[in-house]
Design a protein around this motif. Structure first.
Motif, short mmCIF file in Angstrom:
data_model
loop_
_atom_site.label_atom_id
_atom_site.label_comp_id
_atom_site.label_asym_id
_atom_site.label_seq_id
_atom_site.Cartn_x
_atom_site.Cartn_y
_atom_site.Cartn_z
N GLU A 173 0.83 -1.21 0.00
CA GLU A 173 0.00 0.00 0.00
C GLU A 173 0.87 1.26 0.00
N GLU A 174 1.97 1.24 0.73
CA GLU A 174 2.85 2.41 0.74
C GLU A 174 3.56 2.57 -0.61
N VAL A 175 3.96 1.47 -1.23
CA VAL A 175 4.57 1.56 -2.56
C VAL A 175 3.57 2.15 -3.54
N ALA A 176 2.32 1.70 -3.45
CA ALA A 176 1.28 2.21 -4.34
C ALA A 176 1.07 3.72 -4.15
N ALA A 177 1.06 4.15 -2.91
CA ALA A 177 0.88 5.58 -2.63
C ALA A 177 2.06 6.39 -3.14
N ILE A 178 3.26 5.86 -3.02
CA ILE A 178 4.45 6.56 -3.52
C ILE A 178 4.35 6.74 -5.03
N LEU A 179 4.00 5.68 -5.76
CA LEU A 179 3.95 5.78 -7.21
C LEU A 179 2.80 6.66 -7.67
N ALA A 180 1.68 6.61 -6.99
CA ALA A 180 0.56 7.49 -7.35
C ALA A 180 0.97 8.95 -7.21
N CYS A 181 1.65 9.27 -6.12
CA CYS A 181 2.12 10.63 -5.88
C CYS A 181 3.17 11.03 -6.91
N ALA A 182 4.13 10.16 -7.16
CA ALA A 182 5.21 10.46 -8.10
C ALA A 182 4.68 10.62 -9.52
#
Length: 478
Positions: A59-68
């Motif tokens: 979930e944190e990886v997903a949030a990072i990529l969505a933001c990036a």
């Protein structure tokens, strides 16, 4: 690398948002603290980064990529930082964000009926082997860097290693993946099916893609019966040309019991004996080349040793090998394998080393080495070739150590020219310029020369479809 017009340096607000996703304790912004993530172990590539993030969940990886992706920020995925072609190292702009999977180490499931285990991408390869062993099974992927390499990284580079001959590369050992896409969506492909003929096999696109299509966060890995019997042999040969015939003899007779078949040059063995520990000369008489091979069986039986003894006798009688020995204890087995495992590392003590990871048809390995050695002597007189590796699958690590007394920087300045010349020989023999290390930064510009134009076009279209904004590991592979 020139900056893509689609990508931007991260703003303070974006950096703050990314840090909030993982928490301040799992984000690194200090330049000195980031250093271990910005240099590969051979010290060939040194990059800069805006920050390093260490997510603890998918979930944190997903949030990072969505933001990036929304901010058009470049992301460099990183496993154990053991890659050898610079694919895991950011460029020098300082605008990229490194995402290290090192905290994602959970073993999610072990299914002994299906002979699989589901693990997260940050699990170290050696730990994965230990987990399988504790469950009474074998996870056969084995590399010299297995104490640091992580599952996500070995899948992203489709690592090979010692046991490809019997078990295949990383691609053959993964049944399913969980992958975070560039826009933050998650592909839930963690299936343990041996048969699934429902369209395109998406996992095979991500395996070997070097983090350019998505970030692997978990995988379903195949397990095998543990080896109960293990017989390790070393043979000396006078002429390299005899090696393929002996390999064919061994492979035909032993079949699936043959789990490794390596070739070692005398010079490389001398480097290991000189600079390594817990090693000894493998045979009483030195030989120009050595063959290191192993038979394994999941059953308690004398069959592997009987086959080994018979093959060694036949090989000597046929003049394919000159001398041989069978390890008589676990200690002797470990000593023999240390000759192979330390071969790359010990070259550091001899100065600069120009490296190649190539493959050619097995029957043409001797021709490749002879031609490449002649080329090296013409281009850099006195340079010392150290070709070694997986003869059983045609994968040779063609390394060249600097001439004694030559300035290291002067020698290493020949890297690109020597690579190009050696790769011409490889392509002429129908081989590949990258057998198991990938493309990364080092071989990116060589790929168009080595790859079919249609294949390259398809690869670019796949990249554009999966990552339209080009945020994932830009400038690597393609």
């Amino acid at each position: 690398m020139s900056e893509s017009p689609k990508l931007r340096p991260p703003s303070r607000d974006t950096i703050a948002a990314l840090v909030r996703i993982v928490g301040e304790e799992h984000a690194i912004t200090d330049e000195a603290d980031m250093a271990p993530y910005l240099t590969e172990w051979r010290d060939r590539y040194r990059g800069k980064a805006a920050l390093v993030l260490k997510p603890g969940s998918t979930e944190e990886v997903a949030a990072i990529l969505a933001c990036a992706n929304a901010a058009r920020i470049a992301i460099v995925p990183q496993g154990g930082n053991t890659g050898l072609v610079g694919g895991q190292i950011p460029f020098e702009s300082g605008h990229e964000v490194v995402v290290s999977l090192e905290r994602m180490t959970h073993v999610r499931d072990i299914d002994l009926a299906s002979n699989t285990m589901t693990v997260e991408a940050g699990l170290v390869l050696a730990v994965a082997q230990q987990v399988a062993d504790s469950a009474g099974r074998l996870f056969p992927l084995s590399l010299a860097s297995e104490g640091s390499a992580q599952i996500g990284g070995v899948l992203a580079t489709n690592a090979g290693g010692m046991a490809v001959l019997a078990y295949g590369s990383a691609r053959d050992l993964a049944l399913g993946l969980e992958v975070v896409m560039a826009d933050g969506r998650v592909w839930h492909g963690l299936r343990s099916l041996r048969k699934d003929n429902t369209g395109y096999d998406l996992k095979d696109l991500f395996i070997g893609s070097e983090g350019t299509l998505g970030i692997i966060t978990a995988a379903v890995l195949r397990l095998f019966p543990k080896s109960v019997e293990r017989v390790t042999c070393i043979a000396g040969i006078k002429e390299l040309e005899r090696a393929p015939a002996f390999f064919a003899r061994v492979y035909e007779r032993a079949g699936p019991m043959l789990t490794a078949f390596e070739i070692l040059p005398r010079l490389g063995v001398e480097f290991v004996l000189k600079h390594g520990s817990r090693t000894r000369d493998p045979l009483s008489t030195p030989y120009p080349w050595y063959l290191l091979f192993e038979f394994s069986s999941p059953r308690e039986s004398d069959e592997p040793r009987t086959i080994a003894e018979g093959l060694l006798g036949e090989g000597i009688e046929a003049d394919e090998i000159a001398d041989a020995a069978i390890a008589g204890s676990l200690t002797q087995t470990q000593e023999l394998w240390r000759l192979r495992e330390l071969m790359s590392e010990m070259q550091k003590h001899e100065g600069g080393s120009i490296k190649h990871d190539v493959s050619v048809p097995v029957a043409r390995v001797p021709e490749f080495i002879v031609r490449a050695n002649q080329l090296v002597e013409l281009m850099i007189p006195g340079a010392r070739p150290v070709p070694f590796g997986h003869l059983g699958d045609g994968n040779i690590h063609y390394n060249v150590s600097q001439p004694p007394g030559m300035d290291k920087a002067v020698f290493l300045a020949n890297w690109e020219a020597l690579n190009a010349a050696v790769h011409e020989i490889v392509l002429d023999l129908g081989g590949s310029i990258s057998a198991e290390h990938g493309i990364g930064r080092m071989k990116r510009d060589l790929l168009p020369h080595a790859k079919d134009a249609v294949a390259l076009e398809l690869m670019h279209k796949i990249k554009a479809s999966f990552d339209p904004n080009g945020i994932l590991n830009p400038g690597k592979l393609l």
